[in-house]
Design an enzyme around this catalytic site. Structure first.
Site, PDB file in Angstrom:
ATOM      1  N   ILE A   1       1.222  -0.962  -0.169  1.00 34.99           N
ATOM      2  CA  ILE A   1       0.468   0.172  -0.148  1.00 34.99           C
ATOM      3  C   ILE A   1       1.072   1.249   0.102  1.00 34.99           C
ATOM      4  O   ILE A   1       0.079   2.595  -0.445  1.00 34.99           O
ATOM      5  CB  ILE A   1      -0.763   0.308   1.366  1.00 34.99           C
ATOM      6  CG1 ILE A   1      -0.188  -0.034   2.426  1.00 34.99           C
ATOM      7  CG2 ILE A   1      -1.833  -1.165   1.154  1.00 34.99           C
ATOM      8  CD1 ILE A   1      -1.356  -0.030   3.921  1.00 34.99           C
TER       9      ILE A   1
ATOM     10  N   GLU B   1       2.419   5.860   9.232  1.00 35.57           N
ATOM     11  CA  GLU B   1       1.355   6.202  10.431  1.00 35.57           C
ATOM     12  C   GLU B   1       2.168   8.448  10.363  1.00 35.57           C
ATOM     13  O   GLU B   1       0.927   9.345  10.602  1.00 35.57           O
ATOM     14  CB  GLU B   1       1.131   6.250  11.142  1.00 35.57           C
ATOM     15  CG  GLU B   1       1.808   4.170  10.872  1.00 35.57           C
ATOM     16  CD  GLU B   1      -0.071   3.609  10.870  1.00 35.57           C
ATOM     17  OE1 GLU B   1       0.339   3.217   9.727  1.00 35.57           O
ATOM     18  OE2 GLU B   1      -1.610   3.842  11.199  1.00 35.57           O
TER      19      GLU B   1
END
Ligand SMILES: Cc1cc2nc3c(=O)[nH]c(=O)nc-3n(C[C@H](O)[C@H](O)[C@H](O)COP(=O)(O)OP(=O)(O)OC[C@H]3O[C@@H](n4cnc5c(N)ncnc54)[C@H](O)[C@@H]3O)c2cc1C
Ligand code: FES
Ligand code: FES
Lengths: 759, 169, 302
Positions: free
Chosen positions: A488, A720
Site C-alpha cells: 500500500i 502513520e
C-alpha cells in the site's frame, strides 16, 4: 557511514507502469461468469428492534436470485460477537444507522437496487445515544445489548502495546478503560507558573480512500474451495478470520489482495466475510462493491474524541504535570484506540507527573475502525495545542519549549515502556531550520488578512508481527521475490531495492510479487507502519540466504573456501582473480538447467517481532486567516519525519506528503455530520470535504534519519506519523494569526467566527 | 431524431427495457454496443467494453476517478449517459500511451513518485492531458485548478503537480 | 411506536427509462408533451443524473438535448445585448469574451461552478431549470435582469429569470416547456458587476452564500443603478430590493456599502443545513455584499 548502491535511492515504483496505463486490477474490476451483484438494505434507524422483514415481493423481482437475512446466516461463536465483522446482517437489533439488515443478490446491480425498495422491514425504534458524554451518564440508555468479551484481533495489527484495556464489568456504555500515572500531579500543578485546562473535540472522520470497499468471492461446492478477490490491507488476516468464522481450513481459502485503492487503516476486514457467506449460500460468485454512500454510511471511519486536558509549565519552560481524560466514541461496537491514545498524550514530553485516564464509549453511530495512526491525531490536538498555549502565556518560543521537554531514547512512556532510539528532537531541529519557520515573522499578509505560523509534533509507536519472504534465483540470473504483504505504500519497490542491494545486482533484475494466501509466505497486515520494518527484514534475510547459498555453490565450483570469495559486479571470484571466477548468470544456469549439478537457489527469510521503532514527526504550517469570514488558507507546509533510514526517499516523501494532507483535512474540513436521528447527512464527497489540489499548498519534506535499532538498514515505519499533528499545527497557526483559539476540529469558518465572537 | 440512438422502428414507443445501439470511437477504435439507456458511459466502458482503467470512486461527479476525454473535453463519465456519447470520440487511460510508448505525462508521473495507490491516477493523467492539450505551459495554479476535480487521497498532490509541470517542459 | 419504512441508500445505479434524443426544440417539446409528467429533460446531466442515482428521481422517459444544436452558443443581439443558448456549457460561458467583459459576474458564476469536468458538462439552462437556491449563475443572471426564452406546446414566451423560481428545486415552467435561451440586455457604460460565494473548500463545493451585484455609475460618479441578488439564503435566489434602493443616487463609500450589506441581511431568510447555520449565513451576507459592492465599484470605475 556505509554506502549503499540501491537502498537509500529515490526509485520510482516498480508497478508504476501498470498504474499509469490503467492495467492494474482492483477488486471492482474483477468480473466472473455467473456472478451475482450484492446490494445491502441498510437500517433507517440508529437503534431499533427489527420486528419483521418481508422479502416476498423483492424476491419475485426480475433478476433477483436470492435475498439473505440474518436468519439465513450460519451461527458464530458467542465470544466473537463483539466484533463488528461477525455481525454480517443485523438479526434482532440494529445498533447504528446504515447497519445492513438484508442482502439482495441479483444478476445485475440495478435489479438488486430496485429489489431493496421492495423489501418490507418493520422496526420498533429504541432510544439512541450519539454523543459520548451523553452515553456516559448514569441515566443514559444503553446503546446496545451488552457486548460480552471484546475481540480485539484487528486493532493489534496497527500497534503493539503491552498493556491491555480493562473491560468494564457492570453494564455501561463505557466498555473499556485504561489508566496510567506517574509522580504526583497535584504537586506538579502547585509548582507550575502556568496551568492550562481545556476540552478538545475532534470529529468523526473517514479514511477517505478513493476506492470504495470491494470484494468478489467465489465458492466451489465440490472442491469446497473459497476464493476471494478483495481490497484489503491484510489478506492473511482476512483468511484467518474467515477460517475461524466459517470453520474452513486455511488451505481451502485463497485470498487475493488485489491492487488496493487506498486503505489508511480502513480496509482490513469488512465486506469479505459477508461475500464469503453469500457465495457459499448461492454457490455462485458474488460481487459486493460499496457505493460511496455505502462507504461513508456503513464502513468503519475514525471515531470522534473528547479530551479534557490540564497541563502545567514552569517559567523556565519545563513541563510539570499532565492530567487528562480521553474519551473515544467507538460507535456501536468496541474497538477504539484507547491505550495508544493514553500513551501518546503523555508520551511526547517528559512530564514528571501524570495522570491519564482513557476510555471508549459505545454509542449508536457506525462503529469505528482504524485510521492512519488510529487515535493519535485526537490526543495530539490536545497536547500540542496546550504546549503552544503555555509557551504563549510564558512568552517563550513554542519550538524551544518543545525541544526542552521532548522525549529521548531511554525515557519512559506513560505505560512505563522505554523508548528505544527516537528522533523527535531531530525532527524539531529540522523544522527549526526550515525557511517557513525562520521567516515566520517576516512575510506580510495580504491586506485584510492575517498570517500565522504554527508547529506541532506527533509520534507513533509502530506495530510488530512475524513475517516471511522468499527470494528465488531464475535461470537467467534474475530474481523473484515473493511476499505476502499487500503493497500500500510502495513496499514492493523497497523490497526490490533491498534484494538488489544485498545481491549487488541491478534493480531491474529483481521482480517482486505479492502472492496470495495460498502461494505467498505469511505476512501480517499492512498497517501500523510495520510492513517495511517487518517484511523488509524477512526479505533481507531471504536475500542473505540466497547469497550464502550462491557462495556455497561458487566455492564448490571454484574449489575455494567461501571466505576467499569476492562478490563484485555480478561476478564471484577467488580474491579478484579473473581466471578463477564465475558469473552470477552462470550460477543461475548451473542451479536450474537440465542436468544441473546444484539445487535451485531459494532463499528463505522468516523473522519474528522484536523491538518497535517509534517514528516521530514535526510539522510547520503557515496560514492566512480572513478575519471577516473566518476562512483559513494554507500557504506553506513543511514536514520533518524520522524515517530511521529512508530506503526509498521518494516513497518516504510521498508518505509524508499524503499523511500531512490528511492532517490538513482533519484540521479544516473533514467531519462526518449526523442529524438528531444519528443519520449521516454528508454521505457524498461533495459534502464530506477532503482537500482538493487547490486547498493545499506544496508540501516541503525534510527527511530525518535517526537509525532504528532493529529495522532493515536502520529504517523505521513511515506510514502513520505524518497524519498526526496537522490539526494542532493549523490551530497553533490560527492563534498566531488572529489570537483566537478554536478547541474543536475541524476549524471551520463558522467555529472561528464564533470563537472570535462575531457570530 | 438522430438515427443511431435506438434499435426500434418506432423509438417513441420504446418499452422501458428496450436497448439502444451506441457507436464510439474509443482510443481510436470503432466500437458498437447494445445497451440499456440507463447505463452511464463509465459502466458501459468498464463492463461492456472491458476497459477498466477508469474507476468509480463516487458515481456522482465528485472525485474525478472516472474522467475521460469525450470529443476533446474532460468529463466525468459517471454522470454521462452512455447514449449521450453516441458517435463521440473517447479517450480513456488505455488510449494515452501510443505505439507501445508511454505518454510523457505517464512517464513523469512514474518518475516523480506521483503514483501511489493508483486509483485516482487514470483520471489525473487524463486531466493533465486535457490541460496540456489546450495549455502547453501551465502555471502551478493552472495545474492545480485543472486537477481540482480529481481527488487524490495518497499523495497530497505535490508530486502530481510536479509531474504535470515536468511533462509540460 | 411501530413504523414501517422502506429506505434505500444512495444506490449508484439509475432505474430504467425510455431514452430520446430529438434534434429540434419542437421535437423535444412534443416528446415531453406525449410522455407527460414522467418525462425529464436532460442537458448536461450533472444535476439530473445525481438525482436519479441518489435522490429517488425516477423518470419514465429521458429526453436528451445534446443533439439539439440550436440550443447551443452565445450570440450578440441587435440591441447590444447577448443571447446565450440554454445548452451552452459553463466553461464556454465563463470563457466568452463579451461575458467576461460586460457581464463579469456571470463569467465568475459560471467559472466557479464544480470542476473542469463539471463545467464541461453542465449547462446554463440546467443550472437555472434545476432551481437550486445555490445555483451559481442565477444571481448573476438576475442582476442583469436576464430573461428566459421558453418554448412550449403553446408557442414561445419570455420571462424574467428571477420569476422562473418558485422554491428550492421548483420552477414556474409548465409541463413540456423548454428553456431555449437567456437574453441579457445591453449593459450601460460605467457598469461593474461581481459574483462571490462562500464555500468551505476553494472549489468543488456548493455555495453556503452567493452574492452578485451590479452597479452602474452616473456621470458624477454617484450610483445610478444598483442590483443585488443573493443565493442560498432563501427558498429561491432573491433580490435585495431595499438595499438596492438605498444605494441608488448615493455616492459610493465604505459606510454606504456596509449599510447596504445590513439591508441585504434583512432580506434573507436562511436555513441551517450541512453547509452552515442560518446565523452564519446571515452574517456572511453582510460581509460579502459589502465586499462585492466594492469590487463592482472598482470595475465600474475602470
Ligand atoms: C461535482 C458537481 C459540482 C457541482 N457544483 C456546482 C456549483 O458549484 N454550483 C452550482 O450552481 N451547481 C453545481 N453543480 C450542479 C450542476 O452542475 C449545475 O446545476 C448544472 O448547471 C446543471 O446543468 P446540467 O446541464 O447538467 O443540467 P441537467 O442535470 O441536465 O438538468 C438539470 C435540471 O434542469 C432541467 N433542464 C435542463 N435543461 C433544461 C432546459 N433547457 N429547459 C428546461 N429544463 C431543463 C432538467 O430536466 C433537470 O431537471 C454541481 C454538480 C456536480 C455533479
Ligand atoms: S466516479 Fe465519477 S466523479 Fe467520482
Ligand atoms: S494515488 Fe491513491 S488516490 Fe491518488
Amino acid at each position: 557511514m556505509t554506502t549503499y548502491t540501491t537502498v537509500g535511492k529515490p526509485i520510482p515504483r516498480v508497478e508504476g507502469t501498470h498504474k499509469v496505463t490503467g492495467n492494474s486490477t482492483y477488486a471492482a474490476d474483477v468480473q466472473l461468469p455467473g456472478m451475482l451483484h450484492c446490494k445491502l438494505l441498510r437500517s433507517p434507524y440508529a437503534h431499533a428492534k427489527i420486528v419483521s422483514i418481508d422479502t416476498t415481493k423483492a424476491a419475485a423481482h426480475a433478476g433477483v436470485e436470492r435475498i439473505v437475512t440474518a436468519d439465513d446466516l450460519p451461527e458464530f461463536e458467542a465470544r466473537y460477537m463483539s466484533n463488528r465483522a461477525y455481525n454480517l446482517l443485523a438479526g434482532e437489533e440494529v445498533v447504528f444507522h446504515g447497519q445492513p439488515v438484508a442482502a439482495v443478490l441479483a444478476t445485475d446491480a440495478t435489479a438488486a437496487e430496485e429489489a431493496l425498495e421492495l423489501i418490507d422491514a418493520v422496526y420498533e425504534e429504541l432510544p439512541a445515544v450519539f454523543d459520548p458524554l451523553d452515553a456516559m451518564r448514569d441515566d443514559a440508555p444503553p446503546a446496545r445489548a451488552p457486548v460480552g468479551e471484546i475481540d480485539r484481533s484487528e486493532s493489534k495489527g496497527h500497534v503493539t502495546v503491552e498493556v491491555e484495556e480493562e473491560q468494564s464489568d457492570k453494564p455501561s456504555n463505557v466498555v473499556s478503560q485504561t489508566k496510567f500515572s506517574r509522580g504526583d500531579v497535584e504537586a506538579g500543578f502547585a509548582e507550575s507558573d502556568v496551568v492550562v485546562e481545556r476540552t478538545w473535540r475532534s470529529a468523526m472522520m473517514h479514511q477517505g480512500y478513493i476506492e470504495p470497499h470491494a470484494t468478489v468471492a467465489s465458492y466451489d461446492p465440490i472442491s469446497e474451495e473459497l476464493t476471494i478477490w478483495t481490497a484489503t490491507q491484510g489478506q492473511f488476516f482476512v483468511r484467518d478470520q474467515i477460517s475461524r468464522m466459517l470453520r474452513i481450513p486455511e488451505t481451502k481459502i485463497r485470498v487475493i489482495g488485489t491492487e488496493l485503492g487506498g486503505g489508511f487503516g480502513g480496509k482490513i476486514f469488512l465486506t469479505q466475510s459477508l461475500a464469503a457467506v453469500l457465495t457459499r449460500i448461492t454457490s455462485r460468485p458474488v460481487k459486493l462493491v460499496f457505493s460511496r454512500s455505502d462507504d461513508l454510511v456503513g464502513a468503519n471511519p475514525a471515531g470522534q474524541c473528547v479530551v479534557d486536558l490540564k497541563t502545567g509549565m514552569k517559567n523556565d519552560g519545563t513541563v510539570t504535570a499532565l492530567q487528562t481524560k480521553v474519551i473515544y466514541n467507538s460507535g456501536a461496537y468496541p474497538g477504539a484506540p484507547v491505550v495508544i491514545g493514553a500513551i501518546l498524550i503523555g508520551g511526547y514530553y517528559k512530564f514528571p507527573n501524570l495522570e491519564i485516564e482513557a476510555c471508549e464509549v459505545l454509542t449508536n453511530k457506525v462503529s469505528v475502525g482504524a485510521i492512519r495512526a488510529p487515535g493519535a491525531h485526537n490526543v495530539t490536538l490536545a497536547i500540542e495545542s496546550q504546549m503552544d498555549m503555555m509557551a504563549r502565556e510564558l512568552e517563550r518560543d513554542p519550538l524551544d519549549v518543545r525541544m526542552q521537554n521532548a522525549v529521548e531514547a531511554g525515557d519512559e512512556m506513560p505505560s512505563k515502556a522505554v523508548y528505544s532510539s527516537i528522533g523527535l528532537k531531530e525532527c524539531l531541529k529540522a523544522v527549526q531550520d526550515s525557511e517557513i519557520w525562520r521567516d515566520r515573522n517576516e512575510r506580510p499578509a495580504t491586506p485584510g488578512k492575517r498570517r500565522g505560523v504554527g508547529i506541532a509534533v506527533g509520534g507513533w509507536l509502530g506495530g510488530l508481527q512475524p513475517a516471511g519472504a522468499h527470494v528465488e534465483l531464475n535461470g537467467d540470473g534474475t530474481l523473484n521475490v515473493i511476499v505476502g504483504s499487500n503493497d500500500i505504500t510502495g513496499t514492493n519497490t523497497s523490497f526490490a531495492q533491498i534484494v538488489a542491494e544485498e545481491l549487488a545486482v541491478p534493480l531491474d533484475m529483481v521482480n517482486v510479487v505479492t502472492g496470495d494466501t495460498k502461494t505467498a509466505p505469511f505476512a501480517g497486515m499492512s498497517a501500523g507502519s510495520k510492513t517495511l520494518f517487518t517484511v523488509g527484514r524477512a526479505v533481507k534475510a531471504a536475500a542473505e540466504d540466497v547469497r550464502s547459498q550462491l557462495l556455497g555453490v561458487a566455492a564448490e565450483r571454484l574449489q575455494a573456501k567461501v571466505e576467499e570469495l569476492e562478490w563484485k559486479d555480478g561476478v564471484i571470484s577467488v580474491g579478484g582473480d579473473a581466471e578463477k571466477s564465475i558469473k552470477f548468470r552462470q550460477l543461475a544456469g548451473i542451479t536450474t538447467g537440465f542436468g544441473a549439478q546444484y539445487p535451485p537457489v531459494i532463499g528463505r527469510g522468516a523473522i519474528s517481532a522484536r523491538q518497535q521503532a517509534p517514528g516521530f514527526t514535526a510539522q510547520v504550517a503557515e496560514v492566512e486567516v480572513d478575519e471577516e469570514t473566518g476562512e483559513v488558507t494554507l500557504l506553506r507546509w513543511g514536514i520533518a519525519q524520522d524515517a530511521g533510514f529512508a530506503i526509498n526517499p521518494l516513497s518516504v516523501a510521498g508518505q509524508m506528503q499524503g499523511g500531512a494532507t490528511q492532517g490538513m483535512g482533519i484540521a479544516l474540513w473533514e467531519e462526518m455530520l449526523h442529524d438528531e436521528g444519528g443519520r449521516l447527512i454528508n454521505d457524498g464527497l461533495l459534502d464530506y470535504r477532503m482537500p482538493t489540489a487547490l486547498d493545499v499548498p506544496n508540501i516541503e519534506t525534510y527527511i530525518v534519519e535517526v537509525p532504528s535499532e532493529d529495522g532493515p538498514y536502520g529504517a523505521r515505519g513511515v506510514g502513520e506519523p505524518s497524519i498526526i499533528p496537522g490539526a494542532a499545527a493549523v490551530g497553533n497557526a490560527i492563534e498566531d494569526a488572529i489570537g483566537v483559539r478554536v478547541a474543536e476540529a475541524p476549524f471551520t469558518p463558522e467555529r472561528i467566527l464564533r470563537a472570535m465572537g462575531k457570530i | 431524431m438522430t438515427t443511431a440512438e435506438t434499435t426500434t422502428e418506432t423509438p417513441r414507443e420504446a418499452s422501458a427495457l428496450e436497448k439502444v445501439t451506441v457507436r464510439y470511437t474509443i482510443n481510436g477504435e470503432q466500437r458498437e454496443v447494445e445497451i440499456a439507456p440507463n447505463r452511464t458511459l463509465l459502466e458501459v466502458v468498464r463492463d461492456e467494453l472491458r476497459l477498466t482503467g477508469a474507476k468509480e470512486g463516487c458515481g456522482t461527479g465528485d472525485c474525478g476517478a472516472c474522467s475521460m476525454i469525450v470529443d476533446g473535453k474532460l468529463i466525468t463519465s459517471c454522470l454521462m449517459l452512455a447514449p449521450q456519447a453516441d458517435g463521440s470520440e473517447i479517450t480513456t487511460i488505455e488510449g494515452v500511451a501510443q505505439d507501445g510508448k508511454l505518454h510523457p505525462l505517464q512517464q513523469q508521473f512514474i518518475d516523480h513518485g506521483a503514483v501511489q495507490c493508483g486509483f485516482c491516477i487514470p483520471g489525473m493523467i487524463l486531466a493533465g492531458k486535457a490541460l496540456l492539450d489546450s495549455n502547453p505551459a501551465p502555471s502551478e495554479l493552472e495545474i492545480r485548478e485543472a486537477i481540482a476535480g480529481n481527488l487524490c487521497r495518497c499523495t497530497g498532490y505535490t508530486k502530481i503537480v510536479e509531474a504535470i509541470a515536468a511533462a509540460a517542459d | 411506536m411501530r413504523v414501517r419504512i422502506r429506505v434505500r441508500y444512495n444506490a449508484p445505479h439509475m432505474r430504467r427509462f425510455d431514452y430520446f434524443a430529438p434534434t429540434s426544440v419542437e421535437e423535444a417539446v412534443s416528446l415531453l408533451q406525449e410522455r407527460g409528467d414522467g418525462a425529464r429533460l436532460l442537458a448536461g446531466g450533472t444535476d439530473l443524473l445525481v438525482q436519479m442515482k441518489e435522490a429517488g428521481v425516477h423518470p419514465s422517459a429521458v429526453v436528451s438535448l445534446h443533439a439539439v444544436d440550436e440550443l447551443r452558443g452565445i450570440s450578440d443581439e441587435s440591441d447590444g445585448g447577448l443571447r446565450i443558448g440554454a445548452r451552452t456549457l459553463m466553461n464556454d460561458v465563463a470563457a466568452h469574451e463579451t461575458v467576461r467583459g460586460a457581464y463579469t459576474a456571470l463569467a465568475e458564476g459560471a467559472g466557479v461552478l464544480g470542476s473542469t469536468q463539471t463545467r464541461n458538462m453542465a449547462t446554463i439552462g440546467g443550472n437555472i431549470a434545476n432551481a437550486a437556491p445555490s445555483a451559481d449563475t442565477a444571481p448573476p443572471l438576475a442582476v442583469f435582469d436576464a430573461e428566459a426564452e421558453i418554448a412550449g406546446p403553446g408557442g414561445t414566451r419570455t420571462l424574467p429569470v428571477i420569476e422562473l423560481f418558485s422554491g428550492p428545486g421548483s420552477t414556474t415552467l409548465e409541463t413540456a416547456e423548454v428553456i431555449t435561451a437567456f437574453r441579457l440586455p445591453a449593459v450601460p457604460d460605467h457598469t461593474g458587476s461581481a459574483y462571490q460565494r462562500h464555500t468551505p473548500r476553494k472549489t468543488m463545493d456548493i455555495a453556503t452564500v452567493g452574492v452578485s451585484v451590479k452597479l452602474t455609475l452616473a456621470d458624477d460618479g454617484s450610483i445610478g443603478d444598483a442590483a443585488i441578488c443573493l443565493g442560498a439564503v432563501a427558498p429561491t435566489v432573491i433580490r435585495a430590493g431595499e438595499a438596492e434602493r438605498a444605494l441608488a443616487g448615493e455616492t459610493p463609500s465604505d459606510e454606504l456599502f456596509a449599510s447596504a450589506g445590513e439591508l441585504a441581511q434583512a432580506a434573507a431568510s436562511p436555513i441551517s443545513d450541512v453547509r452552515g447555520s442560518a446565523e452564519f449565513r446571515r452574517y456572511l451576507i453582510g460581509v460579502m455584499t459589502r465586499r462585492c459592492l466594492g469590487i463592482a465599484l472598482e470595475r465600474a470605475q475602470a
